[in-house]
Scaffold this motif. Structure first.
Motif, short mmCIF file in Angstrom:
data_model
loop_
_atom_site.label_atom_id
_atom_site.label_comp_id
_atom_site.label_asym_id
_atom_site.label_seq_id
_atom_site.Cartn_x
_atom_site.Cartn_y
_atom_site.Cartn_z
N VAL A 62 72.02 53.27 11.24
CA VAL A 62 71.81 51.88 11.70
C VAL A 62 72.67 51.00 10.81
O VAL A 62 72.93 51.32 9.65
CB VAL A 62 70.34 51.45 11.64
N ALA A 63 73.12 49.87 11.35
CA ALA A 63 73.91 48.91 10.58
C ALA A 63 73.55 47.50 11.02
O ALA A 63 73.22 47.26 12.19
CB ALA A 63 75.41 49.16 10.77
N VAL A 64 73.60 46.59 10.06
CA VAL A 64 73.36 45.18 10.33
C VAL A 64 74.56 44.39 9.81
O VAL A 64 74.93 44.51 8.63
CB VAL A 64 72.07 44.69 9.64
N GLU A 65 75.16 43.58 10.70
CA GLU A 65 76.25 42.69 10.32
C GLU A 65 75.82 41.24 10.57
O GLU A 65 75.11 40.96 11.54
CB GLU A 65 77.52 43.02 11.10
N HIS A 66 76.25 40.35 9.71
CA HIS A 66 75.78 38.96 9.75
C HIS A 66 76.90 38.02 9.30
O HIS A 66 77.91 38.46 8.74
CB HIS A 66 74.57 38.81 8.82
N PRO A 67 76.75 36.71 9.50
CA PRO A 67 77.80 35.77 9.14
C PRO A 67 77.62 35.11 7.77
O PRO A 67 78.35 34.18 7.45
CB PRO A 67 77.69 34.72 10.25
N LEU A 71 77.45 37.72 1.16
CA LEU A 71 76.44 38.77 1.31
C LEU A 71 77.02 39.91 2.13
O LEU A 71 77.45 39.70 3.27
CB LEU A 71 75.19 38.21 1.97
N PRO A 72 77.05 41.14 1.58
CA PRO A 72 77.66 42.24 2.33
C PRO A 72 76.80 42.69 3.50
O PRO A 72 75.59 42.47 3.55
CB PRO A 72 77.77 43.36 1.27
N ASN A 73 77.45 43.32 4.46
CA ASN A 73 76.75 43.97 5.55
C ASN A 73 76.16 45.28 5.04
O ASN A 73 76.55 45.81 3.99
CB ASN A 73 77.71 44.24 6.70
N LEU A 74 75.23 45.84 5.81
CA LEU A 74 74.53 47.05 5.38
C LEU A 74 74.55 48.10 6.47
O LEU A 74 74.30 47.81 7.64
CB LEU A 74 73.07 46.73 5.03
N VAL A 112 69.62 70.41 1.74
CA VAL A 112 69.87 69.12 1.08
C VAL A 112 70.07 68.05 2.14
O VAL A 112 70.78 68.26 3.12
CB VAL A 112 71.10 69.20 0.15
N THR A 113 69.43 66.91 1.95
CA THR A 113 69.67 65.77 2.83
C THR A 113 70.77 64.89 2.24
O THR A 113 70.95 64.82 1.02
CB THR A 113 68.40 64.93 3.05
N ASN A 114 71.49 64.21 3.11
CA ASN A 114 72.63 63.37 2.72
C ASN A 114 72.41 61.98 3.32
O ASN A 114 72.52 61.80 4.53
CB ASN A 114 73.92 64.00 3.26
N THR A 115 72.07 61.01 2.47
CA THR A 115 71.81 59.65 2.93
C THR A 115 72.80 58.70 2.29
O THR A 115 72.97 58.69 1.07
CB THR A 115 70.38 59.21 2.59
N ASP A 116 73.47 57.90 3.12
CA ASP A 116 74.45 56.92 2.65
C ASP A 116 73.88 55.52 2.78
O ASP A 116 73.41 55.13 3.85
CB ASP A 116 75.74 57.01 3.47
N PHE A 117 73.92 54.76 1.69
CA PHE A 117 73.58 53.34 1.69
C PHE A 117 74.88 52.57 1.46
O PHE A 117 75.37 52.52 0.33
CB PHE A 117 72.55 53.02 0.61
N ILE A 118 75.43 52.00 2.52
CA ILE A 118 76.77 51.43 2.48
C ILE A 118 76.69 49.91 2.53
O ILE A 118 76.10 49.34 3.46
CB ILE A 118 77.63 51.96 3.65
N LEU A 119 77.27 49.26 1.53
CA LEU A 119 77.41 47.80 1.50
C LEU A 119 78.89 47.49 1.69
O LEU A 119 79.73 47.98 0.93
CB LEU A 119 76.92 47.23 0.17
N ALA A 127 89.95 41.31 17.92
CA ALA A 127 89.70 42.12 19.11
C ALA A 127 90.46 43.44 19.12
O ALA A 127 90.09 44.37 19.84
CB ALA A 127 90.07 41.31 20.36
N LEU A 128 91.54 43.53 18.33
CA LEU A 128 92.37 44.73 18.36
C LEU A 128 92.24 45.61 17.13
O LEU A 128 92.49 46.82 17.21
CB LEU A 128 93.84 44.33 18.54
N PHE A 129 91.85 45.02 15.99
CA PHE A 129 91.91 45.79 14.74
C PHE A 129 90.87 45.27 13.77
O PHE A 129 90.63 44.05 13.71
CB PHE A 129 93.31 45.68 14.14
N SER A 130 90.26 46.18 13.01
CA SER A 130 89.28 45.78 12.00
C SER A 130 89.37 46.69 10.78
O SER A 130 89.73 47.88 10.91
CB SER A 130 87.86 45.80 12.56
N ILE A 131 89.06 46.13 9.62
CA ILE A 131 89.01 46.88 8.37
C ILE A 131 87.73 46.49 7.63
O ILE A 131 87.47 45.30 7.43
CB ILE A 131 90.23 46.60 7.47
N ASP A 132 86.95 47.49 7.23
CA ASP A 132 85.77 47.29 6.41
C ASP A 132 86.01 47.92 5.04
O ASP A 132 86.58 49.02 4.95
CB ASP A 132 84.54 47.94 7.03
N LEU A 133 85.55 47.23 3.99
CA LEU A 133 85.76 47.70 2.63
C LEU A 133 84.50 47.47 1.82
O LEU A 133 83.88 46.40 1.92
CB LEU A 133 86.93 46.96 2.00
N GLY A 134 84.09 48.47 1.03
CA GLY A 134 82.87 48.28 0.26
C GLY A 134 82.54 49.47 -0.61
O GLY A 134 83.42 50.17 -1.11
#
Length: 249
Positions: A62-67, A71-74, A112-119, A127-134
């Motif tokens: 699941v991911a949450v993005e906000h304006p 504050l980073p997205n999660l 083993v479980t593998n859980t990622d918490f990404i900020l 509309a054509l291109f996006s880059i996320d960094l964190g």
């Protein structure tokens, strides 16, 4: 142990360059990942390679993005790294406080479980291109067990949060509903070397004001090189094709 600077992205200051959406977005997705596991593990400077069985793993996120500026997205992603295998020891092998003699026939259960918490920040988004960094805190948790034909068992528990750099890029193919994407998570620190990357194609099946539905498929690979982490030395690779779906509200 060898120390290497790991390329964790510096988050401070990126918020001013974020080009996020002007409303809150919620993403939920699931994947079926066909995993081929190879490599081995051990402890006390000894290791053995195992013949692992292929398996299908489920991955959910699941991911949450906000304006909100600064504050980073999660994004939270969870899946299993489960593999069963066997080997015949060709040299000294120690694990979980037990020494196994040369020629011992061993079975292993790697659960083993593998859980990622990404900020992350959307440093570029149109509309054509996006880059996320964190940054990604990858949490590995579970048990690794070994047993020989005499029933002598040994076990180690892996319970480790590890900081990785995170980068994702996506490019749309105009007028097709298709887009190509790639993601990289990476750590190199104190003898540990971890990479988790994937690449694939996504198809926008439903695109409405209320929700989007995307189908996607690609290839994912996780490589773990652990140097005495929770008494475990490991060189393990998990890789294979995946397919799944994602809903965006």
């Amino acid at each position: 142990m060898k120390k290497t600077v790991w390329p964790l992205a510096l988050l401070a200051g990126l918020g001013s360059t974020q080009a996020g959406a002007d409303v809150i977005g919620l993403y939920a997705g699931a994947q079926a990942w066909q995993v081929n596991t190879s490599g081995g593990f051990g402890s006390k400077n000894s290791s053995a390679d195992f013949n692992f069985e292929d398996s299908t793993q489920g991955v959910f996120y699941v991911a949450v993005e906000h304006p909100v500026p600064l504050l980073p997205n999660l994004k939270v992603r969870h899946g299993d790294l489960t593999a069963n295998g066997n080997t015949v020891v060709s040299g000294q092998f120690s694990f979980g406080g037990v020494d196994y003699a040369t020629g011992s026939a061993l079975s292993t259960s790697f659960e083993v479980t593998n859980t990622d918490f990404i900020l992350y920040y959307e440093v570029f988004d149109n509309a054509l291109f996006s880059i996320d960094l964190g940054a990604n805190i990858k949490y590995l948790n579970g048990d690794i067990g070994v047993v020989d034909t005499r029933g002598i068992r040994s076990n180690e528990k892996l319970n480790a949060p590890l900081p990785l750099g995170y980068l994702k890029a996506e490019a749309a193919l105009p007028l097709t509903g298709l887009s190509a994407f790639g993601e990289l998570n990476y750590l190199a620190l104190d003898g540990h070397n971890i990479s988790d990357y994937q690449a694939g194609i996504s198809y926008n099946l439903i695109d409405t004001v209320a929700l989007d539905l995307n189908l996607h498929a690609g290839y994912r690979a996780i490589s773990l090189e652990l140097d005495d982490l929770d008494n475990i030395d490991a060189r393990l690779d998990f890789d294979g094709a995946f397919a799944g779906a994602e809903i965006h509200f």
